[in-house]
Scaffold this active site. Sequence first.
Site, short mmCIF file in Angstrom:
data_model
loop_
_atom_site.label_atom_id
_atom_site.label_comp_id
_atom_site.label_asym_id
_atom_site.label_seq_id
_atom_site.Cartn_x
_atom_site.Cartn_y
_atom_site.Cartn_z
N ASP A 1 0.83 -1.21 0.00
CA ASP A 1 0.00 0.00 0.00
C ASP A 1 0.86 1.26 0.00
OD1 ASP A 1 0.97 -0.37 2.59
OD2 ASP A 1 -0.97 -0.92 3.42
N HIS B 1 -7.05 -4.84 10.22
CA HIS B 1 -6.80 -4.54 8.81
C HIS B 1 -5.54 -5.24 8.32
CE1 HIS B 1 -4.33 -0.74 9.94
NE2 HIS B 1 -3.50 -1.51 9.26
N GLU C 1 -9.54 -2.01 5.39
CA GLU C 1 -10.10 -1.72 6.70
C GLU C 1 -11.40 -2.50 6.92
OE1 GLU C 1 -8.55 -0.19 8.90
OE2 GLU C 1 -7.67 1.70 8.28
C1 GLP Z 1 -0.14 0.08 8.46
C2 GLP Z 1 0.05 -0.74 7.22
C3 GLP Z 1 -0.22 -2.19 7.47
C4 GLP Z 1 0.50 -2.65 8.72
C5 GLP Z 1 0.01 -1.88 9.89
C6 GLP Z 1 0.65 -2.29 11.20
O1 GLP Z 1 -1.43 0.50 8.70
N1 GLP Z 1 -0.78 -0.31 6.13
O2 GLP Z 1 0.19 -2.94 6.34
O3 GLP Z 1 0.27 -4.02 8.91
O4 GLP Z 1 0.31 -0.53 9.63
O5 GLP Z 1 1.64 -1.39 11.56
P1 GLP Z 1 2.61 -1.52 12.78
O6 GLP Z 1 3.54 -2.65 12.44
O7 GLP Z 1 3.34 -0.21 12.83
O8 GLP Z 1 1.80 -1.80 13.96
#
Ligand code: GLP
Length: 252
Positions: free
Chosen positions: A67, A138, A143
């Site tokens: 993304d 998500h 979402e």
């Molecule tokens: C973002 C990304 C996701 C990821 C999530 C978790 O929202 N789009 O792909 O899995 O963050 O992030 P973190 O590892 O910082 O908790």
Amino acid sequence: MKLSVFQSADLAANYVCELLVDRIKVFPSSVLGLATGGTTVPLYNALVKSFREGEVSFAQATTFNLDEYIGLPEGHVQSYRCFMNTHLFNIVDIKQCRIHFPDVTAENLSEAGLAYDRLIEDAGSIDFQLLGIGRNGHIGFNEPDASFDAASGIRELSETTRADNQRFFTAGESVPSHALSMSIDQILKARKIVLMATGFRKADALARLFSSQYKLESFPASALIDHHNVEIVCDSEAAINLDLAGHEVVCC
Ligand code: GLP
């Protein structure tokens, strides 16, 4: 789903690094689906270490990131392209032409999502998809309540996600409201999926995923339960609420 629980986030990351390095050694031209977020930083550090020690080369690999935020100025430090450049791409020997992100500069962003799906399919689909998980379940930026059948495209970020990701942005700068994301349908076409979750913050989401018996669009990660090759890799903090009865578990 296979579950591997490690005593620390670093050990979990080293294990996922080994999975990736082993895969690339056997199939140098692997198509990798990559994720961003704090969870993945120790993994990319471990991959960089392996590269520097001459254990792995990315020269023939192709990557598709999950993304990208819509609306950040090009080169913004919190863009996912910038994250990947900093943590991996600018350090290892991957070819720029084989690095892919959803094109958030396109005039028609919905069309850019469809074009991303076509690019992935033209590359033969993803061999190894790395995922993190949001506290609301998500995956990518798909979402809660987004259709499991939707194509890759524009996603509106939930308030929970924007609040969680605010920690990466400077004060006074807000998290974008939308992103272009690979779809759940496309993620499920990957031959192997490894979902990483570390820290107490992820314990509830992980427990919910692990106990999911039905796919529910209100909990996007539940889409993974029908996939034949999913491995969850977590640390003991994220695993704290798991009911492990009846599951294949490796604890290290
Ligand atoms: C973002 C990304 C996701 C990821 C999530 C978790 O929202 N789009 O792909 O899995 O963050 O992030 P973190 O590892 O910082 O908790």
